[in-house]
Write a protein that holds these residues in place. Structure first.
Motif, PDB file in Angstrom:
ATOM      1  N   VAL A   1     -21.127  11.559   2.780  1.00 16.83           N
ATOM      2  CA  VAL A   1     -22.305  10.693   2.863  1.00 16.83           C
ATOM      3  C   VAL A   1     -22.276   9.891   4.159  1.00 16.83           C
ATOM      4  CG1 VAL A   1     -23.600   8.825   1.750  1.00 16.83           C
ATOM      5  CG2 VAL A   1     -22.389  10.514   0.345  1.00 16.83           C
ATOM      6  N   SER A   2     -23.427   9.847   4.823  1.00 16.01           N
ATOM      7  CA  SER A   2     -23.586   9.029   6.021  1.00 16.01           C
ATOM      8  C   SER A   2     -24.927   8.323   5.956  1.00 16.01           C
ATOM      9  CB  SER A   2     -23.515   9.898   7.283  1.00 16.01           C
ATOM     10  OG  SER A   2     -23.918   9.158   8.430  1.00 16.01           O
ATOM     11  N   HIS A   3     -24.976   7.105   6.486  1.00 16.94           N
ATOM     12  CA  HIS A   3     -26.252   6.378   6.500  1.00 16.94           C
ATOM     13  C   HIS A   3     -27.296   7.078   7.370  1.00 16.94           C
ATOM     14  CE1 HIS A   3     -24.489   4.798  10.284  1.00 16.94           C
ATOM     15  NE2 HIS A   3     -25.748   4.667  10.656  1.00 16.94           N
ATOM     16  N   LYS A   4     -26.842   7.990   8.219  1.00 20.91           N
ATOM     17  CA  LYS A   4     -27.774   8.714   9.080  1.00 20.91           C
ATOM     18  C   LYS A   4     -28.493   9.843   8.341  1.00 20.91           C
ATOM     19  CE  LYS A   4     -25.200   7.671  13.310  1.00 20.91           C
ATOM     20  NZ  LYS A   4     -24.481   8.225  14.475  1.00 20.91           N
ATOM     21  N   ASP A   5     -27.998  10.194   7.159  1.00 23.52           N
ATOM     22  CA  ASP A   5     -28.644  11.230   6.356  1.00 23.52           C
ATOM     23  C   ASP A   5     -29.733  10.573   5.507  1.00 23.52           C
ATOM     24  OD1 ASP A   5     -26.838  13.037   7.388  1.00 23.52           O
ATOM     25  OD2 ASP A   5     -25.425  12.794   5.735  1.00 23.52           O
ATOM     26  N   SER A   6     -30.963  10.632   5.984  1.00 24.02           N
ATOM     27  CA  SER A   6     -32.051   9.899   5.338  1.00 24.02           C
ATOM     28  C   SER A   6     -32.343  10.375   3.919  1.00 24.02           C
ATOM     29  CB  SER A   6     -33.332  10.005   6.179  1.00 24.02           C
ATOM     30  OG  SER A   6     -33.713  11.370   6.351  1.00 24.02           O
ATOM     31  N   GLY A   7     -31.911  11.576   3.588  1.00 23.46           N
ATOM     32  CA  GLY A   7     -32.167  12.101   2.257  1.00 23.46           C
ATOM     33  C   GLY A   7     -31.537  11.276   1.156  1.00 23.46           C
ATOM     34  N   TRP A   8     -30.340  10.719   1.423  1.00 26.15           N
ATOM     35  CA  TRP A   8     -29.675   9.889   0.415  1.00 26.15           C
ATOM     36  C   TRP A   8     -30.535   8.668   0.082  1.00 26.15           C
ATOM     37  CZ3 TRP A   8     -25.642  11.883  -2.032  1.00 26.15           C
ATOM     38  CH2 TRP A   8     -24.866  12.849  -1.385  1.00 26.15           C
ATOM     39  N   VAL A   9     -31.047   8.004   1.101  1.00 24.60           N
ATOM     40  CA  VAL A   9     -31.869   6.816   0.880  1.00 24.60           C
ATOM     41  C   VAL A   9     -33.195   7.196   0.232  1.00 24.60           C
ATOM     42  CG1 VAL A   9     -33.027   4.867   1.989  1.00 24.60           C
ATOM     43  CG2 VAL A   9     -30.796   5.644   2.829  1.00 24.60           C
ATOM     44  N   ARG A  10     -33.798   8.271   0.687  1.00 19.53           N
ATOM     45  CA  ARG A  10     -35.090   8.703   0.155  1.00 19.53           C
ATOM     46  C   ARG A  10     -35.007   8.993  -1.350  1.00 19.53           C
ATOM     47  NH1 ARG A  10     -36.046  11.885   3.984  1.00 19.53           N
ATOM     48  NH2 ARG A  10     -35.190  13.783   3.038  1.00 19.53           N
ATOM     49  N   ASP A  11     -33.959   9.696  -1.766  1.00 18.11           N
ATOM     50  CA  ASP A  11     -33.789  10.011  -3.185  1.00 18.11           C
ATOM     51  C   ASP A  11     -33.550   8.745  -4.006  1.00 18.11           C
ATOM     52  OD1 ASP A  11     -34.092  12.642  -2.507  1.00 18.11           O
ATOM     53  OD2 ASP A  11     -31.964  13.145  -2.619  1.00 18.11           O
ATOM     54  N   LEU A  12     -32.737   7.845  -3.456  1.00 17.10           N
ATOM     55  CA  LEU A  12     -32.436   6.594  -4.155  1.00 17.10           C
ATOM     56  C   LEU A  12     -33.702   5.756  -4.319  1.00 17.10           C
ATOM     57  CD1 LEU A  12     -29.789   5.106  -5.173  1.00 17.10           C
ATOM     58  CD2 LEU A  12     -29.897   3.816  -3.043  1.00 17.10           C
ATOM     59  N   THR A  13     -34.483   5.647  -3.265  1.00 17.78           N
ATOM     60  CA  THR A  13     -35.709   4.855  -3.301  1.00 17.78           C
ATOM     61  C   THR A  13     -36.709   5.424  -4.308  1.00 17.78           C
ATOM     62  OG1 THR A  13     -35.417   4.195  -0.984  1.00 17.78           O
ATOM     63  CG2 THR A  13     -37.626   3.970  -1.921  1.00 17.78           C
ATOM     64  N   ALA A  14     -36.819   6.738  -4.343  1.00 17.24           N
ATOM     65  CA  ALA A  14     -37.758   7.370  -5.283  1.00 17.24           C
ATOM     66  C   ALA A  14     -37.377   7.060  -6.722  1.00 17.24           C
ATOM     67  CB  ALA A  14     -37.789   8.881  -5.051  1.00 17.24           C
TER      68      ALA A  14
ATOM     69  N   PRO B   1     -42.127   0.750   6.774  1.00 12.85           N
ATOM     70  CA  PRO B   1     -42.207  -0.257   5.704  1.00 12.85           C
ATOM     71  C   PRO B   1     -41.790   0.340   4.361  1.00 12.85           C
ATOM     72  CG  PRO B   1     -44.125  -0.431   7.122  1.00 12.85           C
ATOM     73  CD  PRO B   1     -43.370   0.794   7.578  1.00 12.85           C
ATOM     74  N   HIS B   2     -40.971  -0.385   3.645  1.00 11.73           N
ATOM     75  CA  HIS B   2     -40.453   0.102   2.366  1.00 11.73           C
ATOM     76  C   HIS B   2     -41.556   0.124   1.311  1.00 11.73           C
ATOM     77  CE1 HIS B   2     -38.086   0.360  -1.303  1.00 11.73           C
ATOM     78  NE2 HIS B   2     -36.991   0.566  -0.590  1.00 11.73           N
ATOM     79  N   PRO B   3     -41.680   1.190   0.550  1.00 18.35           N
ATOM     80  CA  PRO B   3     -42.708   1.232  -0.495  1.00 18.35           C
ATOM     81  C   PRO B   3     -42.409   0.244  -1.621  1.00 18.35           C
ATOM     82  CG  PRO B   3     -41.248   3.131  -0.674  1.00 18.35           C
ATOM     83  CD  PRO B   3     -40.881   2.428   0.601  1.00 18.35           C
ATOM     84  N   GLN B   4     -43.454  -0.194  -2.286  1.00 20.49           N
ATOM     85  CA  GLN B   4     -43.324  -1.132  -3.391  1.00 20.49           C
ATOM     86  C   GLN B   4     -42.933  -0.388  -4.669  1.00 20.49           C
ATOM     87  OE1 GLN B   4     -46.877  -3.414  -4.144  1.00 20.49           O
ATOM     88  NE2 GLN B   4     -45.781  -5.084  -5.114  1.00 20.49           N
ATOM     89  N   ARG B   5     -42.296  -1.095  -5.575  1.00 18.61           N
ATOM     90  CA  ARG B   5     -41.932  -0.506  -6.852  1.00 18.61           C
ATOM     91  C   ARG B   5     -43.164  -0.364  -7.738  1.00 18.61           C
ATOM     92  NH1 ARG B   5     -37.252  -2.711 -11.072  1.00 18.61           N
ATOM     93  NH2 ARG B   5     -36.415  -0.643 -11.592  1.00 18.61           N
ATOM     94  N   ARG B   6     -43.194   0.684  -8.530  1.00 22.40           N
ATOM     95  CA  ARG B   6     -44.308   0.870  -9.448  1.00 22.40           C
ATOM     96  C   ARG B   6     -44.327  -0.242 -10.492  1.00 22.40           C
ATOM     97  NH1 ARG B   6     -43.865   7.381 -10.774  1.00 22.40           N
ATOM     98  NH2 ARG B   6     -44.261   8.123  -8.644  1.00 22.40           N
TER      99      ARG B   6
END
Length: 379
Positions: free
Chosen positions: A73-86, A358-363
Motif C-alpha cells: 500500500v502506498s498513498h500514491k495509489d489513489s485506488g485505496w483512497v477511492r475505495d475507502l471513500t466510496a 474537493p471531497h464528496p459529501q457523505r450520503r
C-alpha cells in the motif's frame, strides 16, 4: 552498551506492507501481521526505518517475491483512497473508521509519534450542562482550521500571512502545526509509555503544570485563540477513558491558580470519563459531523492542504512541515542536519496529500424502517 539484537518475524502471517516516511524521507515500511503472537509483540504492526529508499524497495521486492499476493500500500495509489471513500459515502463504515483508514493510508501511525493519527475537534460547547447534538451551535466549524475558528483570529492570521516577507522562507499562516510529538504526549501524558516519553522530552521531569492537559474547555479556548497553538486531537479521546484519568497518580503539579493537576477537567455535560468518551464518540458519528466531515478532510488530506486553496482557507503551515521542501539526503553539514531533524521532530509533519479534488459529501442517513406490529395486536 548492549549490541542491538536482531529481530525475526514470520512472513507467513504478513498481511500488508505500507510504504512509509520517516523524518519526511521515503525510507520506511510498516508491516501488518495477522497474528500478534507470531511476531512476539503486543501489536500487529512493525515499523521499520531502512534509512534509504533503495533499501526499502529492495526489501519490498524480496517480500513480494516470497508472497506474490502480498498487498503493498502506498498513498500514491489513489485506488485505496477511492475505495475507502466510496464505502464511507455509502455509510458502510463509521466516521471513526474512515478517519483511521485515511490516516493509515497517509502514513499516520501509532508507531511514530511524529506521524501520529490526527483527529478533529468536533465540538465547541464545553460549558453547557447538557450536550445537544441536534444543535449546530454545539459543533466547531469543520471547514476551517483550528486557528481560524474565531473571526478575530482569521483576520490576524490572514494579516500575518500577507505581511510576512522573507527571501528564503515562504509565507505561512501558522508557525506551529496541528499534530506533533509534543501534542500527542500532551493529550496522553497520563498513560504509559507516553508519561515516560513526556518526561524524556522535559529533562526527566513533567512540564510545568500550567502547560499540561488539564481541561477541555481551556485547551479548546487556547487552540482557537492563538496562532501558535492550533493542535487537533488524537484518536484515543474518542475511545479511551483512561487517557483522562490519573490512575497512576503521577505528580503532575499545581497550577498558578492553585488547582492540582489530576484527572482532566470535563465539561459539565459529562458525568465521568466514560460518559465523556461515549458522548464525544456520539458527536463524531452525529448527523452534523457526517454532513461536514469532508470539509475537514479537505484541509488535512485533501485539496485545501496545498496551493491557492490552502491560502484561501487560511491553512498554510511552516514550509518545513511539507515533504517536498525537505531533503535530508542532500545535507552534508552535521549541524545543519541535526537542526533540520529537530525542526521536523518538534514542529510537525503535514501528511501526504491524498485527494486532489474537493471531497464528496457523505450520503444522508436513510429513513429508518418501521417495525411491524406483532401478529394478533390491535391496530
Amino acid at each position: 552498551l548492549k549490541a542491538a539484537r536482531d529481530r525475526e518475524w514470520s512472513v507467513g502471517t504478513l498481511q500488508e506492507v505500507h510504504r512509509r516516511r520517516y523524518l519526511l524521507r521515503s525510507c520506511a515500511l510498516e508491516l501488518f501481521f495477522k497474528d500478534i503472537k507470531a511476531i512476539g509483540s503486543d501489536t500487529a504492526t512493525v515499523f521499520l526505518n531502512l534509512h534509504k529508499k533503495s533499501r526499502r524497495n529492495k526489501l519490498v521486492s524480496k517480500l513480494t517475491g516470497v508472497l506474490p499476493k502480498l498487498k503493498v500500500v502506498s498513498h500514491k495509489d489513489s485506488g485505496w483512497v477511492r475505495d475507502l471513500t466510496a464505502r464511507w459515502q455509502r455509510r458502510q463504515m463509521s466516521n471513526f473508521e474512515y478517519l483511521m483508514g485515511l490516516n493509515t493510508i497517509a502514513g499516520r501511525t501509532y508507531n511514530d509519534l511524529n506521524q501520529y493519527p490526527v483527529f478533529p475537534w468536533v465540538l465547541c460547547d464545553y460549558e453547557s450542562s447538557t450536550l445537544d447534538l441536534s444543535d449546530p451551535a454545539s459543533f466547531r466549524d469543520l471547514s476551517r482550521p483550528m486557528g481560524a475558528q474565531v473571526e478575530g483570529q482569521r483576520e490576524l492570521v490572514a494579516q500575518q500571512y500577507n505581511d510576512f516577507v522573507d527571501e528564503d522562507i515562504p509565507k505561512f499562516h501558522y508557525g506551529s502545526h496541528y499534530s506533533t510529538m509534543g501534542f500527542v504526549l500532551y493529550y496522553l501524558v497520563r498513560l504509559q509509555p507516553f508519561s515516560a516519553y513526556h518526561k524524556g522530552l522535559q529533562s526527566g521531569r513533567f512540564d510545568h503544570a500550567d502547560r499540561l492537559f488539564h481541561s477541555f474547555k481551556k485547551t479548546y479556548y487556547s487552540c482557537t485563540h492563538s496562532s501558535s497553538d492550533v493542535k487537533e486531537l488524537v484518536p484515543e479521546l474518542f475511545y479511551l477513558p483512561d487517557a483522562l484519568l490519573n490512575r497512576n497518580r503521577l505528580p503532575l503539579g499545581t497550577r498558578q491558580d492553585g488547582q492540582h493537576v489530576e484527572d482532566v477537567v470535563l465539561p459539565p455535560w459529562a458525568d465521568s470519563a466514560v460518559d465523556f468518551i461515549a458522548k464525544h464518540r456520539a458527536a463524531l458519528e452525529s448527523d452534523f459531523v457526517s454532513a461536514h466531515l469532508h470539509e475537514w478532510i479537505d484541509l488535512i488530506f485533501g485539496h485545501k492542504q496545498r496551493g491557492p486553496a490552502a491560502v484561501a482557507a487560511l491553512n498554510v503551515f511552516f514550509h518545513l512541515t511539507y515533504e517536498e521542501n525537505v531533503n535530508l539526503s542532500r545535507l552534508t553539514d552535521r549541524a545543519e542536519l541535526r537542526s533540520l531533524k529537530a525542526q521536523i521532530n518538534n514542529f510537525g509533519q503535514t501528511p501526504p496529500q491524498l485527494i486532489m479534488a474537493p471531497h464528496p459529501q457523505r450520503r444522508p442517513r436513510g429513513p429508518q424502517p418501521c417495525l411491524a406490529a406483532p401478529l394478533g395486536s390491535s391496530a
